[in-house]
Design an enzyme around this catalytic site. Structure first.
Site, PDB file in Angstrom:
ATOM      1  N   HIS A  27       0.870  -1.184   0.000  1.00  0.00           N
ATOM      2  CA  HIS A  27       0.000   0.000   0.000  1.00  0.00           C
ATOM      3  C   HIS A  27       0.908   1.236   0.000  1.00  0.00           C
ATOM      4  CE1 HIS A  27      -2.222   3.204   2.325  1.00  0.00           C
ATOM      5  NE2 HIS A  27      -3.093   2.939   1.376  1.00  0.00           N
ATOM      6  N   HIS A  58       1.742  11.148  -2.171  1.00  0.00           N
ATOM      7  CA  HIS A  58       0.503  10.904  -1.442  1.00  0.00           C
ATOM      8  C   HIS A  58      -0.275  12.211  -1.448  1.00  0.00           C
ATOM      9  CE1 HIS A  58      -1.583   8.978   2.235  1.00  0.00           C
ATOM     10  NE2 HIS A  58      -2.209   8.756   1.110  1.00  0.00           N
TER      11      HIS A  58
END
Length: 594
Positions: A123, A169
């Site tokens: 992830h 991110h």
């Protein structure tokens, strides 16, 4: 005088005595050496078959072992008789290289569709640390691939000048890395640990012209390695065997914007109303899930905001530009993600002529399993289910992976750069099948009985097998740690915790007595674990050093799939907190599955 004594204390060297073989090892040696002082290759071969369960072991195999032990221990094997003493025999059993607890070969059937396997999944694979402010880099991606991880996630965004693509991110302070750098590193390291396919899951926040650029980067970087599906929607996934050394792309297909031309306002309005993940770090979904909310949570792919993706398009482009969605990019997507809107029930529908990937957060999965457990299992028999950590795990912590595996989820996505017990379980699961990153799901998760029923993870099941584990002794810490690492003034007081991670009925932890003041502790304790679902059970092993005044010190851990354990007396190497193997620390244990 007092200070002099103190000084003596500090300089005192703890003597490490070589631990004697435990009684079971002595008994086995005497039995198979027919009471003599030496064991021949023929006698060792009998021991390997009878005790170690190596049914096909030949005398030639045993001769190789004798040779290896003598060379390692005496370096002058050629002058010695080719037999083992008790100490040689003990050395062999206690060697993690010569006598490991599980095998290192791929042995599962690799010719079933991709969706029939649990797959080692990362992830936010590009983050070096926490989820909010760490650097983005290709280094953690390389590290994960070298460990055998097969699914790499990249969040792709336009750079500041909107003419290139960065990986970062979204809406956090993470510093970006260029997409092309990540792709080149994936190409270079994808198959260093395993020949089986690597899936790149893209979380796409791009404009159509940048999607076209990504398509170009993918085709130029990977060339023939890139798996291109023949038709737009696969009816069934190919097999890991067919896809060896291939790269597979999985993401949402770009939206068709034709129908949106005249309804920019309408689309934005509906999006604004319906998105729980409005902010990447939005508040947690409510505990109680209404049906309309279910659909929202579950239609987002991973933990990024769908709303923002659509707004990116609509705010940047005039309608006529938005119609020219790049066809090349779309054709490279082999595993389509996303699901129909309208609640979990809709999302979990199995379609006859197409397979896809659905992404759920860890909490949504938990809720789904309460109300739709068997439906989730049925969905995963054909389609991919990816589970990702909830948005509040800022520190890159992880969740319990077993709830996903129990329900057949192939991609239980973990922050590989974090650490802790959940990650140890993930490492343990994927030590199975030679560490190739693909573990065939147990048959019961794939079967449908004549009444059309599938496995129900909530059903109470009878005990299927019993695992007996004996913890004999440990050694090697004095080589891996400073003499004063555990205690300033005395040797350590070690104890071992052993237990099972698996379905709820099988989960348990037990521990040995504490062995005081000993670098080579001998416990000689046996534990019994009844298992209802041995196929999903992991044996958890941790060693701690007892500390009366503070928290106990950590001294090593490992997790091993019960289905892979070799029977008999085995050397079990231990790892540090991050899951890296310690050089010497290991346990001598015995396993029996009845």
């Amino acid at each position: 005088m007092g200070s002099y004594r103190m000084c003596v204390c500090f300089t005192r060297k703890f003597k490490v005595t070589e631990a004697a073989p435990p009684p079971d090892v002595k008994d086995a040696f005497h039995k198979y050496a027919d009471g003599g002082p030496h064991m021949t290759a023929e006698q060792l071969q009998r021991f390997l078959v009878d005790v170690q369960g190596q049914v096909g072991a030949t005398v030639a195999d045993a001769e190789v072992v004798v040779q290896q032990v003598l060379q390692k221990r005496h370096h002058i094997a050629k002058f010695r008789k080719h037999t083992l003493t008790l100490d040689d025999f003990h050395h062999y059993l206690f060697s993690a290289d010569l006598n490991p607890p599980i095998g290192d070969q791929v042995h599962h059937d690799m010719k079933a569709p991709l969706s029939h396997y649990f797959i080692y999944t990362g992830h936010n694979s590009y983050l070096t640390g926490n989820q909010l402010s760490s650097d983005c880099s290709d280094v953690p991606i390389i590290k994960a691939l070298k460990r055998g991880v097969r699914v790499v996630e990249l969040d792709i965004w336009p750079n500041s000048t909107k003419d290139d693509v960065n990986v970062l991110h979204g809406r956090t302070l993470t510093t970006p890395v260029e997409l092309i750098k990540c792709l080149k590193s994936i190409k270079e390291h994808a198959f260093s640990a395993s020949p089986y396919p690597v899936v790149i899951t893209l979380e796409d926040h791009l404009t159509p012209d940048l999607q076209a650029k990504v398509a170009q980067m993918l085709t130029q970087t990977f060339g023939d390695m890139l798996f291109r599906p023949e038709c737009e929607c696969l009816k069934e996934f190919p097999t890991p065997e067919d896809l060896k050394y291939r790269i597979i792309i999985s993401t949402k297909p770009p939206k068709e914007y034709l129908e949106a031309q005249g309804s920019k306002h309408k689309m934005n309005h509906s999006q604004k109303e319906k998105d729980p993940d409005d902010d990447v770090w939005g508040k947690e979904p409510d505990e109680e899930l209404t049906n309309s909310q279910e659909g929202d949570i579950d239609k987002t792919d991973s933990d990024a905001s769908e709303k923002n993706r659509d707004d990116d398009y609509t705010d940047t482009f005039e309608p006529e530009l938005r119609t020219s969605e790049p066809p090349v990019y779309k054709r490279l997507i082999a595993i389509h993600s996303g699901g129909p809107k309208g609640g979990l029930k809709e999302a979990l529908k199995v379609e006859v002529d197409k397979v896809r990937r659905l992404s759920l957060s860890e909490q949504t999965l938990e809720k789904a399993t309460v109300s739709h457990g068997t439906q989730v299992v049925r969905f995963t028999q054909k389609n991919f289910l990816r589970i990702y950590p909830k948005g509040t795990r800022f520190t890159s912590s992880n969740y319990k992976p077993l709830i996903g595996w129990m329900h057949g989820a192939q991609m239980v996505a973990f922050n590989m750069q974090g650490y802790g017990r959940a990650l140890w379980l993930m490492h343990g699961m994927f030590r199975a099948n030679g560490g190739c990153g693909y573990v065939k799901k147990p048959d019961f998760l794939m079967n449908v009985d004549p009444d059309g029923k599938v496995f129900d993870p909530k059903a109470k099941l009878p005990i299927k097998k019993t695992l007996k584990v004996k913890v004999y002794m440990g050694d090697g810490w004095h080589l891996d740690f400073k003499q004063t690492h555990f205690d300033l003034y005395s040797p350590p007081d070690f104890y071992t915790r052993v237990g099972i991670a698996g379905v709820p009925a099988d989960q348990v932890m037990k521990k040995t007595k504490i062995k005081e003041d000993n670098w080579t502790p001998g416990w000689d304790e046996e534990f019994t674990f009844p298992l209802t679902v041995p196929e999903l059970a992991l044996l958890r092993i941790e060693v701690h050093e007892y500390d009366m005044s503070e928290k106990d010190d950590f001294a090593g851990q490992t997790c091993l799939p019960v289905s892979e354990l070799k029977p008999g007396i085995r050397a079990v190497p231990l790892c540090d907190r991050r899951g890296e193997k310690l050089n010497n620390a290991r346990l001598l244990m015995r396993f029996e599955l009845v």
